[in-house]
Design an enzyme around this catalytic site. Structure first.
Site, PDB file in Angstrom:
ATOM      1  N   CYS A  12       0.879  -1.263  -0.082  1.00 50.71           N
ATOM      2  CA  CYS A  12       0.006   0.140   0.032  1.00 50.71           C
ATOM      3  C   CYS A  12       0.944   1.366  -0.066  1.00 50.71           C
ATOM      4  O   CYS A  12       1.500   1.572   0.913  1.00 50.71           O
ATOM      5  CB  CYS A  12      -0.998   0.017   1.177  1.00 50.71           C
ATOM      6  SG  CYS A  12      -1.889   1.361   1.390  1.00 50.71           S
ATOM      7  N   LYS A  39      -8.191  -9.881   5.140  1.00 55.73           N
ATOM      8  CA  LYS A  39      -8.133  -8.708   6.485  1.00 55.73           C
ATOM      9  C   LYS A  39      -8.634  -9.426   7.594  1.00 55.73           C
ATOM     10  O   LYS A  39      -9.728 -10.387   7.452  1.00 55.73           O
ATOM     11  CB  LYS A  39      -9.025  -7.548   6.183  1.00 55.73           C
ATOM     12  CG  LYS A  39      -8.453  -6.794   5.025  1.00 55.73           C
ATOM     13  CD  LYS A  39      -9.564  -5.491   4.750  1.00 55.73           C
ATOM     14  CE  LYS A  39      -9.124  -4.803   3.448  1.00 55.73           C
ATOM     15  NZ  LYS A  39      -9.893  -3.675   3.148  1.00 55.73           N
ATOM     16  N   VAL A  52      -5.572   0.805   5.163  1.00 53.35           N
ATOM     17  CA  VAL A  52      -4.530   1.235   5.985  1.00 53.35           C
ATOM     18  C   VAL A  52      -4.050   2.417   5.306  1.00 53.35           C
ATOM     19  O   VAL A  52      -4.440   2.738   4.382  1.00 53.35           O
ATOM     20  CB  VAL A  52      -3.382   0.163   5.928  1.00 53.35           C
ATOM     21  CG1 VAL A  52      -3.711  -1.147   7.062  1.00 53.35           C
ATOM     22  CG2 VAL A  52      -3.101  -0.446   4.792  1.00 53.35           C
ATOM     23  N   GLU A  64      -6.224   7.449   7.679  1.00 51.02           N
ATOM     24  CA  GLU A  64      -6.028   8.305   6.446  1.00 51.02           C
ATOM     25  C   GLU A  64      -4.486   9.051   6.312  1.00 51.02           C
ATOM     26  O   GLU A  64      -4.338   9.755   7.336  1.00 51.02           O
ATOM     27  CB  GLU A  64      -7.004   9.558   6.741  1.00 51.02           C
ATOM     28  CG  GLU A  64      -8.362   9.054   5.935  1.00 51.02           C
ATOM     29  CD  GLU A  64      -8.505   8.343   4.602  1.00 51.02           C
ATOM     30  OE1 GLU A  64      -8.141   9.207   3.668  1.00 51.02           O
ATOM     31  OE2 GLU A  64      -9.206   7.425   4.427  1.00 51.02           O
ATOM     32  N   SER A  65      -3.857   8.675   5.547  1.00 49.17           N
ATOM     33  CA  SER A  65      -2.476   8.783   5.597  1.00 49.17           C
ATOM     34  C   SER A  65      -1.923  10.338   5.578  1.00 49.17           C
ATOM     35  O   SER A  65      -1.123  10.678   6.413  1.00 49.17           O
ATOM     36  CB  SER A  65      -1.747   7.935   4.345  1.00 49.17           C
ATOM     37  OG  SER A  65      -2.267   8.804   2.931  1.00 49.17           O
TER      38      SER A  65
END
Length: 230
Positions: A12, A39, A52, A64-65
């Protein structure tokens, strides 16, 4: 015991963003790897969106990155990854937003498109975005090696994971970074040499394999919206 836990997945790019920031800040952290195709049953209890990265820090749970990275900047302020001056911080956030709303969606829409006409349209869209980044971003904002100058920032880490995965886009859709984007290509090489990048990077062949089903339209979740869920 590590102060921070991050739920991540090697495949990811969004999760890689946050691992890059943790490493750049020298924060001790524990990684819990999530198999995105299988998952854990309780994963929605950890990640309400089912994706993720998710960061656990004390009693705080953040996902949320881009938001995770801003949180890390606030609670671990050194080394600083955003400018101190409000106007420059705003500029940094504008370019992070450009990644999130322009470049990244186009990346996935091109990769996932199965019709040649649509592929051509999205390839041209990406080319325009890259030239805009070159001319309005890198060439105007800095004479240093990074987006905002001589030191790496959240902006750099927000873009890098998709350039690492460019091998998949080139392999399946024949798209390269335009030759005239010399500053962008220099930036890309500079990023590759950073220790946090070396610690999280995978070779091009890995990404080509991981994206093969998406490029063929046979993966679970074959729209740009669905792929973002991971």
């Amino acid at each position: 015991m590590a102060e921070v836990e991050i739920f991540s997945a090697a495949v990811c790019p969004f999760a890689q963003r946050s691992r890059l920031v943790l490493l750049a800040k020298g924060v001790e952290f524990e990684v819990t790897e999530i198999d995105l195709q299988n998952k854990p049953a309780n994963f929605l209890d950890i990640s309400p969106y089912g994706k993720v990265p998710v960061l656990i820090h004390g009693s705080n749970r953040v996902w949320e990155s881009a938001i995770v990275n801003e949180y890390l900047e606030e609670v671990f302020p050194q080394p600083a990854l955003l400018p101190s001056e409000p106007g420059q911080r705003a500029i940094a956030r504008i370019w992070i937003d450009f990644a999130n709303t322009k470049l990244i969606p186009a990346f996935y829409k091109l990769l996932l498109s199965q019709e040649p006409e649509k592929q051509q349209e999205w390839a041209e869209e990406i080319r325009k975005h890259l030239i805009f980044i070159e001319q309005e971003g890198l060439c105007k904002l800095s004479v240093g090696p990074f987006w905002l100058g001589d030191t790496v920032s959240l902006v750099d880490f927000s873009y890098y994971p998709w350039f690492e995965r460019w091998s998949a886009l080139e392999h399946y859709r024949g798209v390269t970074v335009p030759a005239e984007c010399t500053r962008l290509q220099q930036w890309w090489q500079t990023m590759k040499d950073l220790e946090p990048v070396k610690a999280t990077a995978y070779p091009g062949d890995y990404h080509i394999e991981q994206y093969s089903k998406y490029a063929a339209g046979t993966a679970m979740g074959t729209t740009a919206k669905e792929i973002r869920r991971y």
